[in-house]
Design an enzyme around this catalytic site. Structure first.
Site, PDB file in Angstrom:
ATOM      1  CB  CYS A 194       8.140  11.095   4.647  1.00 29.50           C
ATOM      2  SG  CYS A 194       6.483  10.442   4.405  1.00 29.50           S
ATOM      3  CG  LEU A 231      10.498  12.921  13.901  1.00 31.00           C
ATOM      4  CD1 LEU A 231      10.678  14.064  14.888  1.00 31.00           C
ATOM      5  CD2 LEU A 231       9.942  13.460  12.594  1.00 31.00           C
ATOM      6  CB  ALA A 232      15.977   9.198  14.433  1.00 28.16           C
ATOM      7  CG  PHE A 236       9.249   2.123  10.216  1.00 30.23           C
ATOM      8  CD1 PHE A 236       9.885   3.325  10.482  1.00 30.23           C
ATOM      9  CD2 PHE A 236       8.886   1.317  11.278  1.00 30.23           C
ATOM     10  CE1 PHE A 236      10.169   3.716  11.785  1.00 30.23           C
ATOM     11  CE2 PHE A 236       9.162   1.695  12.593  1.00 30.23           C
ATOM     12  CZ  PHE A 236       9.805   2.895  12.846  1.00 30.23           C
ATOM     13  CG  LEU A 272      15.766   5.416   5.592  1.00 30.73           C
ATOM     14  CD1 LEU A 272      14.260   5.148   5.496  1.00 30.73           C
ATOM     15  CD2 LEU A 272      16.539   4.257   4.963  1.00 30.73           C
TER      16      LEU A 272
HETATM   17  C1  UGA Z   1       9.878   6.858   3.137  1.00 29.69           C
HETATM   18  C2  UGA Z   1      10.598   5.773   3.950  1.00 29.69           C
HETATM   19  O1  UGA Z   1      11.411   4.971   3.077  1.00 29.69           O
HETATM   20  C3  UGA Z   1       9.593   4.870   4.680  1.00 29.69           C
HETATM   21  O2  UGA Z   1      10.293   3.949   5.518  1.00 29.69           O
HETATM   22  C4  UGA Z   1       8.678   5.751   5.545  1.00 29.69           C
HETATM   23  O3  UGA Z   1       7.686   4.959   6.215  1.00 29.69           O
HETATM   24  C5  UGA Z   1       7.982   6.757   4.649  1.00 29.69           C
HETATM   25  O4  UGA Z   1       8.986   7.578   4.000  1.00 29.69           O
HETATM   26  C6  UGA Z   1       7.085   7.620   5.519  1.00 29.69           C
HETATM   27  O5  UGA Z   1       7.612   8.264   6.446  1.00 29.69           O
HETATM   28  O6  UGA Z   1       5.841   7.581   5.322  1.00 29.69           O
HETATM   29  P1  UGA Z   1       8.717   6.993   0.744  1.00 29.69           P
HETATM   30  O7  UGA Z   1       8.652   8.477   0.999  1.00 29.69           O
HETATM   31  O8  UGA Z   1       7.512   6.309   0.237  1.00 29.69           O
HETATM   32  O9  UGA Z   1       9.156   6.229   2.099  1.00 29.69           O
HETATM   33  O10 UGA Z   1       9.862   6.796  -0.355  1.00 29.69           O
HETATM   34  P2  UGA Z   1      11.343   6.201  -0.409  1.00 29.69           P
HETATM   35  O11 UGA Z   1      11.333   4.921  -1.120  1.00 29.69           O
HETATM   36  O12 UGA Z   1      11.974   6.229   0.922  1.00 29.69           O
HETATM   37  O13 UGA Z   1      12.062   7.277  -1.345  1.00 29.69           O
HETATM   38  C7  UGA Z   1      12.202   8.634  -0.955  1.00 29.69           C
HETATM   39  C8  UGA Z   1      12.972   9.421  -1.994  1.00 29.69           C
HETATM   40  O14 UGA Z   1      14.342   9.034  -1.996  1.00 29.69           O
HETATM   41  C9  UGA Z   1      12.502   9.209  -3.439  1.00 29.69           C
HETATM   42  O15 UGA Z   1      12.507  10.445  -4.118  1.00 29.69           O
HETATM   43  C10 UGA Z   1      13.507   8.265  -4.028  1.00 29.69           C
HETATM   44  O16 UGA Z   1      13.621   8.358  -5.422  1.00 29.69           O
HETATM   45  C11 UGA Z   1      14.772   8.728  -3.322  1.00 29.69           C
HETATM   46  N1  UGA Z   1      15.840   7.707  -3.269  1.00 29.69           N
HETATM   47  C12 UGA Z   1      15.638   6.539  -2.621  1.00 29.69           C
HETATM   48  C13 UGA Z   1      17.081   7.984  -3.848  1.00 29.69           C
HETATM   49  O17 UGA Z   1      17.287   9.063  -4.441  1.00 29.69           O
HETATM   50  N2  UGA Z   1      18.083   7.047  -3.772  1.00 29.69           N
HETATM   51  C14 UGA Z   1      17.906   5.858  -3.112  1.00 29.69           C
HETATM   52  O18 UGA Z   1      18.862   5.045  -3.067  1.00 29.69           O
HETATM   53  C15 UGA Z   1      16.652   5.599  -2.531  1.00 29.69           C
END
Ligand code: UGA
Length: 428
Positions: free
Chosen positions: A225, A170-171, A110, A176
């Site tokens: 992801c 996946l879930a 994660f 998130l």
């Molecule tokens: C995500 C998950 O957070 C990790 O737990 C998971 O392990 C990982 O995917 C994976 O499956 O490998 P990541 O893709 O690195 O991690 O990035 P996040 O920090 O989750 O952000 C994802 C997207 O959501 C980004 O574009 C971010 O800017 C956006 N975001 C995030 C928002 O628009 N608002 C928020 O409040 C948080």
């Protein structure tokens, strides 16, 4: 590191270079890692949704071919539910040495980009799925649990059956992403009603049942992801005949696409319904700050949308190369369909070497990634160089909007009461 499961060695099979780097932290002499990709299928049954497990299967065949002793094989990749079963069959049918036994564990990770090491060092939880119904399965789970318990408190190591562990990954990503689409959908309603999405999100998040994190409205989520995993989940639901469930999860991606489109339409309508031959400074191209990763970044669809309407995009990102941007906007594009040609990209994309340089002489500045350096840009100096009226469209709500207005900018902030100057009757 001594592994209690004497006759076995552990193989971690992971899905990307970033994961492989993490897996190496764990590597004692009897732990081996292999990284393979699990992209979304581009052709054949399930194209655009299902995970392509060709690389995973090939890794399993390699493991089978070289295994002379019992092995615990640990899936780190995000895979469809029941992949472990398929891998077990591939391993058993391809192992040339008789009597070799395989135990498959699902140990999804994660970790998030930019915080992977701290996430690894202090995880909220570690999930290990295995055959809890057999003695060999329980022993394999215990072996991997013992590895983690070198630094993770035992109560944070959760065990489950294989299918639960595979589905949880996946879930978890779908949940998130769903939070982001939920707050993004509310951002549209805030603009329509004069509410402020930051205030709404703050108040919602104070309920401990909801929690404060992951409620930042944005121009859309990106990354390798979220979309991939949701579409994979949708495909699994459809395969199981769960049409309504599939539609529910697909809507998370639909809202994400809507949010990116809405942002582009807001820019065009705010700038007097035409951006043809106008220069738009684009601050940030990566899918989030502190990474140069552009996979599924909202910047791709936003820039393509702007270029389609005739604007020139002057892009700056502290970590993304010009070559990567050009690739993403032409050949590497897999997102929404905007009909722009590679010739248009060649002409209408200009890559800048600093945020200030991108903004110089522009008609508008848009913020697509929440890099800290954009907050401290000399906005007064930027204003002086820009064509008037000078617009700022903040797709991450990171700037000091009151200060920008004082300087003379027309400011659009996502999910905030809309500046009367930007209202032209178009419902967004
Ligand atoms: C995500 C998950 O957070 C990790 O737990 C998971 O392990 C990982 O995917 C994976 O499956 O490998 P990541 O893709 O690195 O991690 O990035 P996040 O920090 O989750 O952000 C994802 C997207 O959501 C980004 O574009 C971010 O800017 C956006 N975001 C995030 C928002 O628009 N608002 C928020 O409040 C948080």
């Amino acid at each position: 590191m001594h592994l209690p499961y004497g006759r076995h060695s552990l193989l971690l099979v992971s899905c990307s270079p970033k994961h492989s780097a993490r897996a190496c932290v764990l590597t004692p002499p009897t732990l081996h890692t292999r990284s393979v990709n699990t992209p979304t299928k581009t052709t054949g049954i399930g194209a655009g949704k299902a995970a392509d497990l060709a690389y995973w299967e090939s890794a399993a065949r390699t493991i089978a071919a070289v295994s002379t002793t019992n092995k615990i094989v640990v899936e780190k990749s995000t895979v469809p539910v029941r992949t472990a079963e398929a891998i077990q069959k591939v391993l058993e049918r391809n192992c040339v040495h008789t009597g070799v036994q395989f135990q498959i564990l699902s140990n999804p990770e994660f970790l998030a980009e930019g915080t992977a090491i701290s996430d690894l060092e202090a995880p909220d939880r570690v999930l290990i799925g295995g055959r809890e119904d057999t003695e060999a399965g329980r022993a394999a789970i215990a072996a991997l649990k013992a590895v983690y318990e070198n630094w993770v408190p035992p109560e944070r190591v959760i065990t489950a059956n294989l299918w639960s562990a595979e589905l949880t990954k996946l879930a978890a990503n779908a949940f998130l992403a769903q939070r982001i689409s939920s707050i993004n959908s509310i951002s549209a309603l805030c603009e329509a009603t004069g509410a402020d999405v930051t205030q709404v999100a703050f108040a919602i998040g104070r309920d401990t049942r909801v929690g404060a994190r992951f409620l930042n409205a944005s121009v859309g989520f990106g990354g390798s992801c979220f979309q991939k995993d949701i579409l994979n989940l949708v495909y699994i639901c459809e395969s199981q005949g769960l049409k309504e469930v599939a539609e529910y999860w697909r809507s998370v991606v639909t809202i994400n696409d809507y949010q990116k489109n809405r942002f582009v339409r807001r820019i065009i309508s705010g700038m007097f319904n035409t951006i043809r031959n106008k220069n738009i400074a684009v601050l940030g191209f990566a899918f989030k700050k502190d990474t140069g990763d552009t996979r599924e970044t909202p910047a791709i669809d936003v820039c393509r949308g702007l270029m389609e309407d005739g604007a020139t995009c002057l892009v700056f990102d502290p970590q993304v190369t010009e070559q990567q941007m050009r690739y993403d906007l032409t050949d590497g594009h897999t997102g929404q369909s905007h009909s722009i040609t590679s010739e248009q990209v060649a002409k209408q994309l200009k890559v800048s070497t600093s945020a200030f340089a991108a903004c110089e002489g522009a008609h508008a500045v848009i913020v697509l990634t929440e890099w800290d350096e954009f907050k401290t840009l000399d906005w007064e100096a930027v204003f002086k160089t820009m064509v008037k009226p000078a617009f700022v469209f903040d797709g991450r709500n990171i700037l000091d909007h009151a200060h920008l207005r004082e300087l003379g900018f027309i400011v659009y902030a996502l999910g905030k009461p809309v500046d009367p100057f930007l209202k032209n009757g178009n419902a967004l």
